[in-house]
Design an enzyme around this catalytic site. Structure first.
Site, PDB file in Angstrom:
ATOM      1  N   ASP A   1     -58.874-118.614  -7.902  1.00  0.00           N
ATOM      2  CA  ASP A   1     -57.598-118.741  -8.595  1.00  0.00           C
ATOM      3  C   ASP A   1     -56.489-119.121  -7.626  1.00  0.00           C
ATOM      4  O   ASP A   1     -56.686-119.159  -6.407  1.00  0.00           O
ATOM      5  CB  ASP A   1     -57.251-117.438  -9.322  1.00  0.00           C
ATOM      6  CG  ASP A   1     -57.622-116.192  -8.539  1.00  0.00           C
ATOM      7  OD1 ASP A   1     -57.430-116.193  -7.308  1.00  0.00           O
ATOM      8  OD2 ASP A   1     -58.116-115.221  -9.141  1.00  0.00           O
TER       9      ASP A   1
ATOM     10  N   ASP B   1     -56.795-103.297 -14.640  1.00  0.00           N
ATOM     11  CA  ASP B   1     -56.904-103.504 -16.090  1.00  0.00           C
ATOM     12  C   ASP B   1     -58.183-104.239 -16.479  1.00  0.00           C
ATOM     13  O   ASP B   1     -58.335-104.692 -17.604  1.00  0.00           O
ATOM     14  CB  ASP B   1     -55.681-104.258 -16.626  1.00  0.00           C
ATOM     15  CG  ASP B   1     -55.505-105.641 -15.997  1.00  0.00           C
ATOM     16  OD1 ASP B   1     -56.356-106.042 -15.169  1.00  0.00           O
ATOM     17  OD2 ASP B   1     -54.520-106.325 -16.343  1.00  0.00           O
TER      18      ASP B   1
ATOM     19  N   HIS C   1     -59.405-107.089 -15.142  1.00  0.00           N
ATOM     20  CA  HIS C   1     -59.482-108.553 -15.017  1.00  0.00           C
ATOM     21  C   HIS C   1     -60.361-108.947 -13.835  1.00  0.00           C
ATOM     22  O   HIS C   1     -60.466-108.216 -12.845  1.00  0.00           O
ATOM     23  CB  HIS C   1     -58.084-109.185 -14.910  1.00  0.00           C
ATOM     24  CG  HIS C   1     -57.372-108.951 -13.610  1.00  0.00           C
ATOM     25  ND1 HIS C   1     -56.311-108.093 -13.486  1.00  0.00           N
ATOM     26  CD2 HIS C   1     -57.550-109.486 -12.374  1.00  0.00           C
ATOM     27  CE1 HIS C   1     -55.863-108.110 -12.240  1.00  0.00           C
ATOM     28  NE2 HIS C   1     -56.612-108.949 -11.547  1.00  0.00           N
TER      29      HIS C   1
ATOM     30  N   GLU D   1     -56.934-112.166 -17.638  1.00  0.00           N
ATOM     31  CA  GLU D   1     -56.284-110.935 -18.066  1.00  0.00           C
ATOM     32  C   GLU D   1     -56.869-110.423 -19.389  1.00  0.00           C
ATOM     33  O   GLU D   1     -57.572-111.158 -20.096  1.00  0.00           O
ATOM     34  CB  GLU D   1     -54.784-111.191 -18.228  1.00  0.00           C
ATOM     35  CG  GLU D   1     -54.077-111.660 -16.951  1.00  0.00           C
ATOM     36  CD  GLU D   1     -53.810-110.533 -15.964  1.00  0.00           C
ATOM     37  OE1 GLU D   1     -54.555-109.538 -15.948  1.00  0.00           O
ATOM     38  OE2 GLU D   1     -52.833-110.648 -15.194  1.00  0.00           O
TER      39      GLU D   1
END
Length: 261
Positions: free
Chosen positions: A67, A136, A138, A143
């Site tokens: 990314d 979370d 990801h 996400e």
């Protein structure tokens, strides 16, 4: 999915590095998927030490980053182009031109994303993908709510991710970009072997969902339950919420040596 619980994050990193070194010994031209962030650093430290000792070489290998932030200047120290080189690529004998990453300054982001997918496919695909996991759930910057079949694309970062990453920007969340380009979950799932590493109590709930929860876009990493070859390397703290720790320890302790990771 194989869950390996290690005494420390350093020991988990050594196992991950050993798997990569074994791959390169069998296949010197292997394609590696490279993750940034704190999770893989022990892997990179061990690989750098092995490379300096002449035990492993990346000279023929290729790499693709997961990314990149959108809009950061190319000379910003926290672009992932610069981070992966600082943390890993320039510490080993990788050919710099063989390590590719998303272009966060692309004029036509959708066109770039399509070309990045094509570039990965043109190499024959990723042989081993290194991953961390967010608090979370990801992976990459996919996400919660991400399509489980997604491919490389632009994503909006959640506030939680920006809070988590503010430490790299002087603690100022306003300095953390709001958008990124990320390989999709479908892209990650195409890798032949996935090695995910996590450490610390902050990752314990995400690890529990990854390994033992239902497959759900609310916890994007759970898609890895459908992958045929995933290795999850944990320290004791990250394993703290797992319900089947006894079984995971037993299966790893009795694993035939020839299986490797």
């Amino acid at each position: 999915m194989e869950i390996v619980i290690c005494p420390t994050a350093s020991e988990a990193g050594k196992l991950g590095a050993a798997a990569i070194a074994a791959l390169l010994q069998r296949q010197p031209e292997a394609v590696l998927g490279l993750a940034t962030g704190s999770s893989p650093l022990h892997i990179y430290d061990e690989l750098a030490a092995r490379c300096q000792a002449g035990e492993v070489s990346f000279a023929q290998a290729k790499g693709f980053s997961l990314d990149e932030y959108v809009g950061l200047p190319s000379d910003h120290p926290e672009t992932y182009h610069n981070v992966i080189r600082r943390d890993f690529v320039h510490r080993v004998d990788f050919d710099d031109s063989g390590v590719h990453g998303p272009d966060g300054l692309a004029a036509d982001i959708p066109a770039f994303c399509a070309s990045y997918e094509e570039a990965i496919a043109a190499t024959g695909g990723v042989d081993l993908q290194i991953l961390g996991i967010g608090t979370d759930g990801h992976i990459g910057f996919n996400e919660p709510g991400s399509s489980l079949a997604s491919r490389t694309r632009i994503k909006t970062l959640t506030k939680q991710t920006r809070i988590d990453n503010a430490r790299f920007f002087g603690g100022d969340i306003d300095q953390v970009p709001t958008h990124c380009i990320t390989q999709g979950l479908g892209t990650i799932m195409a890798a032949r072997h996935v090695v995910l590493v996590a450490s610390g109590t902050a990752k314990a709930e995400a690890v529990h969902q990854l390994a033992e929860g239902p497959v759900s876009a609310l916890w994007p990493a759970t898609i890895l339950q459908h992958h045929p070859h995933v290795t999850v390397l944990l320290d004791e703290a990250a394993a703290g919420r797992l319900q089947l720790t006894g079984y995971y320890r037993e299966t790893y302790a009795s694993k035939p040596a020839w299986q490797g990771l």
